[in-house]
Design a protein around this motif. Structure first.
Motif, short mmCIF file in Angstrom:
data_model
loop_
_atom_site.label_atom_id
_atom_site.label_comp_id
_atom_site.label_asym_id
_atom_site.label_seq_id
_atom_site.Cartn_x
_atom_site.Cartn_y
_atom_site.Cartn_z
N THR A 133 -23.65 -14.98 -82.95
CA THR A 133 -23.10 -15.20 -84.28
C THR A 133 -21.57 -15.28 -84.19
OG1 THR A 133 -22.81 -12.85 -84.78
CG2 THR A 133 -25.00 -13.79 -85.18
N PRO A 134 -20.89 -15.65 -85.27
CA PRO A 134 -19.41 -15.66 -85.21
C PRO A 134 -18.82 -14.32 -84.81
CG PRO A 134 -20.17 -16.88 -87.12
CD PRO A 134 -21.40 -16.25 -86.52
N LEU A 135 -19.48 -13.23 -85.15
CA LEU A 135 -18.97 -11.91 -84.80
C LEU A 135 -19.16 -11.61 -83.31
CD1 LEU A 135 -17.71 -9.27 -85.76
CD2 LEU A 135 -20.00 -8.45 -86.34
N THR A 136 -20.11 -12.29 -82.68
CA THR A 136 -20.40 -12.02 -81.27
C THR A 136 -19.17 -12.26 -80.39
OG1 THR A 136 -22.72 -12.65 -81.59
CG2 THR A 136 -21.91 -12.60 -79.33
N ARG A 137 -18.44 -13.32 -80.66
CA ARG A 137 -17.24 -13.60 -79.86
C ARG A 137 -16.24 -12.47 -79.97
NH1 ARG A 137 -14.34 -17.95 -77.57
NH2 ARG A 137 -16.04 -19.38 -78.01
N ARG A 138 -16.10 -11.88 -81.14
CA ARG A 138 -15.16 -10.77 -81.30
C ARG A 138 -15.63 -9.55 -80.51
NH1 ARG A 138 -13.06 -10.76 -87.60
NH2 ARG A 138 -12.52 -12.99 -87.71
N VAL A 139 -16.93 -9.31 -80.52
CA VAL A 139 -17.46 -8.19 -79.73
C VAL A 139 -17.21 -8.43 -78.24
CG1 VAL A 139 -19.57 -6.95 -79.08
CG2 VAL A 139 -19.19 -7.59 -81.47
N ILE A 140 -17.45 -9.67 -77.79
CA ILE A 140 -17.22 -10.01 -76.39
C ILE A 140 -15.76 -9.79 -76.02
CG2 ILE A 140 -17.15 -11.95 -74.77
CD1 ILE A 140 -19.66 -13.03 -76.19
N HIS A 141 -14.85 -10.14 -76.92
CA HIS A 141 -13.42 -9.97 -76.66
C HIS A 141 -13.09 -8.52 -76.31
CE1 HIS A 141 -9.09 -10.41 -77.05
NE2 HIS A 141 -9.08 -9.40 -77.90
N HIS A 142 -13.75 -7.58 -76.97
CA HIS A 142 -13.49 -6.17 -76.69
C HIS A 142 -14.20 -5.71 -75.42
CE1 HIS A 142 -11.29 -5.28 -80.36
NE2 HIS A 142 -12.18 -5.96 -81.04
N LEU A 143 -15.34 -6.31 -75.11
CA LEU A 143 -16.12 -5.87 -73.96
C LEU A 143 -15.64 -6.44 -72.64
CD1 LEU A 143 -19.79 -6.10 -75.33
CD2 LEU A 143 -18.44 -4.03 -75.00
N ASP A 144 -15.05 -7.65 -72.65
CA ASP A 144 -14.80 -8.30 -71.37
C ASP A 144 -13.64 -7.70 -70.60
OD1 ASP A 144 -12.53 -9.29 -72.56
OD2 ASP A 144 -13.02 -11.40 -72.30
N GLY A 145 -12.83 -6.84 -71.26
CA GLY A 145 -11.81 -6.12 -70.52
C GLY A 145 -12.31 -4.80 -69.97
N MET A 146 -13.59 -4.52 -70.22
CA MET A 146 -14.23 -3.30 -69.74
C MET A 146 -15.19 -3.66 -68.62
SD MET A 146 -14.83 -1.91 -73.63
CE MET A 146 -15.31 -0.22 -73.30
N ASP A 147 -15.85 -2.66 -68.07
CA ASP A 147 -16.64 -2.91 -66.87
C ASP A 147 -18.09 -3.21 -67.21
OD1 ASP A 147 -14.36 -2.43 -65.32
OD2 ASP A 147 -14.65 -0.29 -65.58
N PHE A 148 -18.28 -4.37 -67.87
CA PHE A 148 -19.61 -4.79 -68.28
C PHE A 148 -19.90 -6.19 -67.77
CE2 PHE A 148 -18.68 -1.80 -71.87
CZ PHE A 148 -19.72 -0.91 -71.63
N GLU A 149 -21.17 -6.40 -67.47
CA GLU A 149 -21.71 -7.75 -67.29
C GLU A 149 -22.37 -8.11 -68.61
OE1 GLU A 149 -25.54 -9.90 -65.26
OE2 GLU A 149 -24.90 -7.94 -64.54
N ILE A 150 -21.86 -9.12 -69.31
CA ILE A 150 -22.28 -9.41 -70.68
C ILE A 150 -23.30 -10.54 -70.69
CG2 ILE A 150 -21.49 -10.04 -72.99
CD1 ILE A 150 -18.68 -9.08 -72.09
#
Length: 266
Positions: free
Chosen positions: A186-203
């Protein structure tokens, strides 16, 4: 504040330790940055904003990190200076920075942090970027690997098994990234990814609507999947497709899978 800085003595060898701050976001920034300097915290004493394993990436002539944060502007200035010397020589520097100097006063209050940090400052040259590219391949394969830093030459090496202790070599154990599954593009998904991709996750983003996934394809830390939701090996699940019937089934599946965290945005 004027922290005390000195070159730290290197032990004969440094045993492998688990490093939890290497991810696709940092590797992508390393690949795209010229004249970059990578600072890694090897150890701390007392109060410091970051602890062992934390990293920050600097670019020469910029006085703030382009990725990460070691938490103190006074430390940043010293790292940029030391990083310039490391780039010029092609070799890393091992530093001890003491931020407990109480003589610096600002508006009547001491501004000191109160602790000491041992930091490895490394130049990121073309040969180093090639090694970090191999490290990225290992992370995508979800394999434990080891990153060796040779202090005298500045060389890096990635191996699948822990190397034997060697003189003036620092070794990190790099674990696989923790997989997180986002159900719903969803449009909100990109914002969530923005916060997660600087952390140690495989998304991983899962959606039955291929057109909704298109804006997310090509993001460094993200893999896109169509069809039914699969939660194999996912430790964390975020459910946010806004289709209540589908979301309900995914939540049931996630709870039954034994994953560590389930979040729902209805």
């Amino acid at each position: 504040m004027s922290p005390t800085l000195r070159t730290a003595p290197a032990r004969a060898s440094i045993s492998p330790y688990n490093s939890d701050s290497m991810n696709f976001s940092l590797l992508d920034k390393i690949d795209k940055s010229e004249n970059a300097i990578l600072a890694t915290v090897l150890g701390t004493e007392g109060h410091t904003y970051q602890k062992r394993g934390a990293r920050a990436l600097f670019v020469q002539d910029l006085h703030a990190p382009v990725w990460g944060n070691l938490g103190s502007l006074c430390v940043d200035q010293e790292l940029v200076h030391a990083g310039g010397e490391a780039l010029a020589s092609g070799k890393p520097r091992l530093l001890e920075i003491d931020t407990s100097n109480t003589r610096d006063i600002d508006f009547g209050y001491g501004t000191y942090c109160g602790g000491k940090m041992k930091i490895l400052v490394e130049p990121v040259l073309l040969k180093h970027r090639a090694v970090y590219s191999v490290l990225g391949d290992r992370l995508r394969e979800r394999k434990v690997c080891y990153l060796s830093h040779v202090l005298d030459t500045g060389d890096l090496a990635v191996t699948d098994t822990a190397p034997a202790p060697a003189e003036r070599v620092f070794v990190e154990e790099i674990p696989p990234l923790q997989p997180v599954c986002i159900f719903g593009a969803t449009p909100l998904t990109r914002r969530v990814i923005h916060h997660l991709d600087g952390m140690d996750f495989e998304i991983r983003v899962q959606d039955w609507r291929p057109a909704h996934l298109e804006p997310l394809r090509g993001l460094v830390a993200v893999t896109c999947h169509t069809g039914d939701c699969t939660l194999d090996e996912c430790h964390f699940v975020l459910v946010m497709s806004h289709d209540f019937r589908r979301d309900k089934e995914v939540v049931k599946q996630a709870l039954a899978s034994g994953c560590e965290y389930v979040g729902l945005l209805s």
